[in-house]
Design an enzyme around this catalytic site. Structure first.
Site: not given
Ligand code: ARG
Length: 452
Positions: A107, A153, A274, A280, A287
């Site tokens: 995390n 405008h 085109s 064209k 675009e």
């Molecule tokens: N692949 C996860 C993400 O992109 C990584 C973290 C995963 N953490 C967990 N507790 N499963 O967020």
């Protein structure tokens, strides 16, 4: 078996495994993941949390993997990039590799990877914007006196110059650089140490990791750290504004290149034909840039929506941040590259632009201002010139081709010098306040921009 499956009896369903996996897209974080792990392992060794010898072995192994990643080795077979790197490391150096994840969670690790990726990407996009601005400045420099119509405008309003018009976009791209620089301040804070959500009991040195990786500081609340993607939203928002500016510029290029306007001619290198209509030449690059703007706006809304309602702290929803962020970065980079290459190839039809600027009574404001300078209240001057323009329209003539008697009939304050005042070149020159279109003022701003 999954690295997290100690408590599990059954194995993951195949569909669930595929659905859960992020490796197909987060593999591009590999260099950042490894860079982060090198710093983490170095710090663990320095703090005595793992032995110096283990730290050295891990760092050497990670460097080897980094070389292989840079030479394009296939990244596959694991749940995500973090597991893949750890797996490679363990295969390479044995059980010591299993010590790398001490005091760390995926995390805080993924937050680190995204921040490292974004820092580099922001620097790259700032460089691309700077190149575009200098390309604009070069073209503007040779068109300080190229007179074109300005619109409000979508009706002809007043004459200006091509340089003034182009530098309007330079101002937008300068603000985009500012926004990215500001976003970078919040990106460049080091999250490792937040662990899964509440930090770690190991006496790690977060500041040392920040120092090793060139961060400006460390995050201050572990719950916030693993759930924060504000910086991703900020980046996507900055990208949205860049695309919005590019889209507006390209919209002008698209209709300026129509037969009806004929202000610019597209180069063969940047237009397409085109399959059916042999005559064209289409402005596909412009675009596409205009069209791709929608993807970036969409990604910004995806990120906001993904985060809205998420309870603290990390939730797997957040895995969805990466594709949105990558798509913003890729779309902006490609759009800036093609636009910067195309811009110098545009040919401006200067006679037609001049004629368009001189038509449509674009000097009527100056005619009214002339009377104001002779003491008439502006509202009365506006009215008098309105009647004069009406007469000119009836005679199908521009204002400066009317006889002085017509001017005198509209207001006794008109003298012969009004004809000189109304010349388009003089109208442009007269706007010599800061921000105005007079060539001297635009040249000054151009020099400032070039010096930035
Ligand atoms: N692949 C996860 C993400 O992109 C990584 C973290 C995963 N953490 C967990 N507790 N499963 O967020």
């Amino acid at each position: 078996m999954k690295k997290w499956a100690g408590v599990f009896d059954g194995s993951l369903d195949k569909l669930a495994d595929e659905f859960n996996s992020s490796l197909s897209f987060d593999k591009r974080l590999a260099p950042y993941d490894i860079q982060g792990s090198i710093a983490h392992a170095t710090m663990l060794g320095e703090c005595g949390i793992i032995s110096k010898a283990d730290a050295d072995a891990i760092v050497a192994g990670l460097n080897k993997i980094l070389t292989e990643v840079n030479s394009g080795i296939a990244i596959e077979g694991e749940e995500d990039i973090h597991m893949w790197v750890e797996e490679c490391l363990t295969k390479l150096i044995g059980d010591t590799g299993k010590k790398l994840h001490t005091g760390r969670s995926r995390n805080d690790q993924v937050a680190l990877d995204v921040r490292l990726y974004l820092r580099k990407t922001i620097d790259d996009i700032i460089g691309e914007l700077a190149l575009l601005i200098s390309t604009i400045a070069d073209i503007a420099e040779s068109n300080l006196g190229t007179i074109i119509p300005a619109y409000t405008h979508m009706q002809k309003a007043q004459p200006t110059t091509l340089a003034h018009h182009m530098l309007a976009y330079a101002e937008m791209f300068l603000r985009d650089i500012d926004r990215l620089k500001d976003c970078r301040k919040r990106v460049n804070i080091m999250p490792l140490g937040a662990g899964a959500c509440c930090g770690t009991g190991f006496a790690i040195n977060r500041h040392r990791v920040a120092e090793l990786l060139g961060f400006d500081g460390v995050t201050q609340n572990s719950l916030d750290t693993v759930s924060d993607r504000d910086f991703g939203v900020e980046f996507a928002s900055a990208c949205s504004l860049i695309m919005m500016h590019l889209s507006r510029y390209n919209e002008e290029i698209i209709y300026w290149s129509t037969g009806e306007f004929g202000y610019i001619t597209l180069d063969d290198k940047f237009s397409t034909g085109s399959s059916m209509m042999p005559q064209k030449k289409n402005p596909d690059m412009s675009e596409l840039i205009r069209g791709k703007t929608g993807r970036v706006f969409g990604a910004t809304v995806s990120l906001l929506t993904m985060l809205k309602g998420l309870p603290l702290a990390y939730n797997k929803d957040m895995q969805e941040d990466k594709e949105a962020i990558f798509d913003c970065a890729d779309t902006v980079s490609k759009s800036l590259a093609i636009f910067t290459a195309m811009l110098p190839s545009l040919k401006y039809n200067k006679e037609r632009l001049y004629k368009a600027a001189a038509e449509g009574y674009t000097n009527a404001t100056d005619c009214a201002d002339y009377l104001v300078k002779k003491g008439l209240p502006f509202r009365e001057a506006h009215h008098a010139v309105g009647s004069l323009v009406k007469k000119a329209m009836q005679k199908k003539k521009p204002l400066d081709k009317l006889p002085l008697t017509d001017f005198k009939a509209a207001s006794k304050l008109f003298e012969a010098d009004i004809l000189e005042v109304l010349k388009i070149e003089n109208v442009v020159k007269a706007r010599s306040l800061v921000g105005g279109c007079s060539p001297d003022v635009v040249r000054k701003r151009l020099q400032e921009i070039k010096a930035l």
